[in-house]
Design a protein around this motif. Sequence first.
Motif, PDB file in Angstrom:
ATOM      1  N   LEU A  70       0.872  -1.149  -0.134  1.00  0.00           N
ATOM      2  CA  LEU A  70      -0.078  -0.091   0.103  1.00  0.00           C
ATOM      3  C   LEU A  70       0.826   1.100   0.091  1.00  0.00           C
ATOM      4  N   SER A  71       0.283   2.223  -0.430  1.00  0.00           N
ATOM      5  CA  SER A  71       1.039   3.677  -0.635  1.00  0.00           C
ATOM      6  C   SER A  71       0.219   4.587  -0.173  1.00  0.00           C
ATOM      7  N   CYS A  72       0.667   5.697   0.533  1.00  0.00           N
ATOM      8  CA  CYS A  72      -0.048   6.551   1.059  1.00  0.00           C
ATOM      9  C   CYS A  72       0.804   7.967   0.623  1.00  0.00           C
ATOM     10  N   ALA A  73      -0.120   8.749  -0.317  1.00  0.00           N
ATOM     11  CA  ALA A  73       0.713  10.006  -0.766  1.00  0.00           C
ATOM     12  C   ALA A  73       0.452  11.197  -0.123  1.00  0.00           C
ATOM     13  N   VAL A  74       1.265  11.923   0.320  1.00  0.00           N
ATOM     14  CA  VAL A  74       0.816  13.029   1.380  1.00  0.00           C
ATOM     15  C   VAL A  74       1.230  14.412   0.318  1.00  0.00           C
ATOM     16  N   SER A  75       0.176  14.931   0.080  1.00  0.00           N
ATOM     17  CA  SER A  75       0.245  16.531  -0.347  1.00  0.00           C
ATOM     18  C   SER A  75      -0.219  17.863   0.414  1.00  0.00           C
TER      19      SER A  75
END
Length: 123
Positions: free
Chosen positions: A19-24
């Motif tokens: 799983l990936s979690c992109a933070v913006s």
Amino acid sequence: VQLQASGGGLVQAGDSLRLSCAVSGRTSSRYFMGWFRQAPGKEREFVASISRSGSSTYYADSVKGRFTISRDNAKSTVYLQMNSLKTEDTALYYCAASLMERTPRGPRDYDYWGQGTLVTVSS
């Protein structure tokens, strides 16, 4: 800050997923990051968390030795590598970000949440 989780899917028991979690919106290194999951009919539960630098990680007993949390602050992304998946790992997985100075202890200590990505493990 916005969190976008991805990477869920349908797999068989024993398989792996990342799983990936992109933070913006803000620099990801500002946040202590965590993964939680919620299975149908159950409460949201802690899975893993990682300190701002990545030097400290924490795991639920149920995933210890099978899951690995990591982060790449240059890419503003947090990962959850899930190996040896079991049917009981089936859940909606959420990433979360905390501004707390101390180590977060539960969902209430997290300030921002992603939308969740579904992991289904079949037998």
